[in-house]
Design a protein around this motif. Structure first.
Motif, PDB file in Angstrom:
ATOM      1  N   THR A   2       0.838  -1.202   0.000  1.00 44.00           N
ATOM      2  CA  THR A   2       0.000   0.000   0.000  1.00 44.00           C
ATOM      3  C   THR A   2       0.871   1.251   0.000  1.00 44.00           C
ATOM      4  OG1 THR A   2      -0.056   0.253   2.384  1.00 44.00           O
ATOM      5  CG2 THR A   2      -1.689  -1.222   1.411  1.00 44.00           C
ATOM      6  N   ASP A 448      -7.249   7.057   1.354  1.00 40.66           N
ATOM      7  CA  ASP A 448      -7.589   5.792   0.689  1.00 40.66           C
ATOM      8  C   ASP A 448      -6.344   5.315  -0.051  1.00 40.66           C
ATOM      9  OD1 ASP A 448      -8.301   3.787  -1.003  1.00 40.66           O
ATOM     10  OD2 ASP A 448      -9.943   4.866  -1.974  1.00 40.66           O
ATOM     11  N   HIS A 450      -5.719   3.189  -2.104  1.00 45.04           N
ATOM     12  CA  HIS A 450      -5.849   2.810  -3.517  1.00 45.04           C
ATOM     13  C   HIS A 450      -6.181   4.006  -4.405  1.00 45.04           C
ATOM     14  CE1 HIS A 450      -5.578  -1.223  -2.099  1.00 45.04           C
ATOM     15  NE2 HIS A 450      -6.612  -1.047  -1.308  1.00 45.04           N
ATOM     16  N   ALA A 518      -0.977  -0.433  -9.949  1.00 42.65           N
ATOM     17  CA  ALA A 518      -1.964  -1.496  -9.704  1.00 42.65           C
ATOM     18  C   ALA A 518      -1.242  -2.582  -8.911  1.00 42.65           C
ATOM     19  CB  ALA A 518      -2.485  -2.041 -11.031  1.00 42.65           C
ATOM     20  N   PRO A 519      -1.964  -3.386  -8.124  1.00 48.28           N
ATOM     21  CA  PRO A 519      -1.276  -4.374  -7.271  1.00 48.28           C
ATOM     22  C   PRO A 519      -0.441  -5.363  -8.086  1.00 48.28           C
ATOM     23  CG  PRO A 519      -3.610  -4.169  -6.696  1.00 48.28           C
ATOM     24  CD  PRO A 519      -3.413  -3.404  -7.959  1.00 48.28           C
TER      25      PRO A 519
END
Ligand code: NOJ
Length: 539
Positions: A2, A448, A450, A518-519
């Motif tokens: 994150t 947040d 993300h 993106a992950p």
């Protein structure tokens, strides 16, 4: 991983990083500069138009974002025929945006936060309401500061040459007394004649006025246009619009403009604190653009080839290589820009938020200086369904709506709340905001991990914490072999991957991932790059 994790990992590393140190040398060489389109940033008085006080109140957002400098679009006295790029008084603030004390307070507040301030200067043309042009309309003897000429044809009924306005239609307008005047943009923006000595004297004085107020530099509007070819020759063939920026034209990129930039550089250098000039210039090649940033000219030029590059890895790699080579030849930093107030926002150009986020990480990993246009840190899309009667772009009205769709990127920012005006100000908004922008607001995205806002914050924090990520001096950019549609480059201690495919791609992990749009899935040896994604790696 994150963004929060990255942020905490970096906290100690970045605690020593300075923000906009006023005495640092070459600050602009790797600076991240945030473009504030003043009308649409934040409104303090409820008239629906952003203003200087609104910018000042929101400066903490920019300091927290982690940029080095702010570029303010024109806030000078203007009839607003072209969003303020039609200046009637270069030394005064339009009441729409505040007054000189607001400009003063804004510069002081920005400096206190470690942010530098760049302002626009518009030297190619004035407003038709400028005292010089008003005098010229009244008195033919006062016309020499502009390009007034008799027309062609038996009774002068044809324009003096075949030039077209960038905004559509002829570049000439005829007065009732028969003379024609040149305007490369709207008729309300008559072109100045830089052969006239009073023009350069006046602009020297205008530059000094703002430098004395404490600003850190100028973004020079139409920096390639002030000098026209002797005799104002015809272009001779149609399709002028498609030639701008690709072919030599008698009104753009003429040799004479460089003399003006050299004299402005001398003026900038006579002030302490490294005041800079940034060219908004269109030149046919990267090599010709580099001429604007030779050591004795301006400091930076916008890299519109990067902005115009499609989502195509080969094209991106070519633009990056050619841009770096061209600027290295004049020992200047390259600039990178994806969006501004004149183009469709890159989220919409590239077709998705995923690509917009990936493009941002790519841009911020490249050596040089990067420009962030307000709202791109929120992942704002272009607003494509503005009603025609709300549109203000003069080009829209001059081409019967076929061109000039520059309003959709200028819609006021969402700061907080679920309904328009989303915290933009206490009143309405000069352009309507879409429904559903509440989720994109600064307040909604803050915290947040993300969100696009936190991605930009993390990227800018990393850029500071990894010494020299943006700095050209930190070492060369080296392309490494990679699967088709993937770009992989390394810099000392760092790697960047860009997967332009709409599907995942597997490859050997180039290091330890520190930030991704993106992950990413990695077992330490191989990595699955997500579709349309960019990842930063520590090596
Ligand atoms: C470039 C500016 O960015 C644009 O907004 C303006 O319309 C033209 N120059 C003319 O000043």
């Amino acid at each position: 991983m994150t963004h929060e994790l990255i942020a905490s990992r970096l906290a100690s590393a970045s605690s020593n990083a300075t923000s906009g140190n006023a005495t640092a040398s070459g600050w602009w060489r790797d600076a991240v500069i945030y473009q504030v389109y003043v009308r649409s940033f934040a409104d303090s008085d409820g008239d629906g138009v952003g203003d200087l006080r609104g910018v000042r109140e929101r400066l903490p957002h920019l300091a927290r974002l982690g940029v080095d400098a702010v570029w303010l679009t024109p806030f000078y006295v203007s009839p607003q025929a072209d969003g303020g790029y039609d200046v009637a008084d270069y030394r005064a603030v339009d009441p729409l945006f505040g007054d000189l004390s607001d400009a003063d307070a804004l510069v002081a507040a920005a400096h206190a936060l470690g942010l530098r301030v760049i302002v626009d200067v518009v030297p190619n043309h004035t407003s038709a309401e400028h005292p010089w042009f008003r005098a010229a309309l009244r008195d033919p003897a006062a016309r020499a500061r502009y390009h007034f000429h008799p027309g062609r044809g038996p009774s002068g009924e044809l324009p003096p040459n075949d030039w077209e306005s960038v905004f559509g239609g002829p570049a000439w307008t005829r007065l009732p007394d028969g003379d024609w005047y040149l305007h490369l943009f709207a008729p309300e923006q008559p072109d100045l004649n830089w052969e006239h000595p009073e023009v350069s004297e006046e602009f020297d004085s205008v530059l000094r006025f703002w430098l004395d107020l404490g600003i850190d530099g100028f973004r020079v509007d139409v920096a390639h246009g002030m000098v026209k070819a002797p005799g104002l020759p015809d272009i001779g063939h149609g399709a002028q619009a498609t030639l701008i920026g690709t072919e030599p034209l008698p009104f753009f990129d003429q040799e004479g403009v460089h003399e003006i930039h050299r004299s402005w550089r001398r003026l900038l250098d006579s002030y302490p604190g490294e005041r800079i000039g940034v060219a908004e210039a269109w030149a046919p090649t990267s090599e010709r653009l580099a001429l604007y940033i030779r050591p004795d000219e301006l400091h930076q030029a916008f890299n519109f080839r990067f902005l115009n590059c499609p989502w195509d890895p080969a094209a991106m790699r070519t633009v990056i290589d050619e841009s770096l080579a061209a600027t290295a030849s004049v020992d200047a930093p390259t600039t990178w820009v994806l969006s501004n107030h004149d183009v469709v926002r890159h989220r919409t150009r590239y077709g998705s938020l995923d690509r917009a986020r990936a493009a941002a990480l790519l841009m911020l990993a490249l050596p040089g200086s990067a420009y962030v246009y307000q709202g791109e840190e929120l992942g704002l899309p272009e607003v494509t369904d503005l009603p025609d009667d709300a549109r203000r772009d003069p080009a829209f009205h001059r081409t019967a709506g076929q061109d000039g769709l520059r309003d959709g990127c200028r819609v006021p920012l969402p700061w907080a709340g679920a309904e328009p005006p989303y915290g933009f100000g206490p009143g309405g908004t000069w352009l309507p905001q879409p429904a559903g922008w509440g989720d994109l607001s600064v307040a909604a995205q803050t915290g947040d991990p993300h969100s696009t806002l936190e991605l930009y914050r993390a990227a800018l924090e990393l850029r500071r914490a990894m010494p020299g990520l943006g700095a050209p001096e930190a070492g060369p950019l080296t392309w490494q072999s990679a699967p088709e549609d993937v770009l992989l480059f390394t810099r000392p201690g760092f790697a960047c991957t860009l997967n332009t495919r709409p599907t995942p791609v597997e490859l050997p992990a180039p290091g330890r991932p520190v930030l991704s749009s993106a992950p990413v899935e990695t077992d330490g040896r191989t990595v699955r790059l997500p579709p349309d994604s960019c990842t930063w790696w520590a090596m």
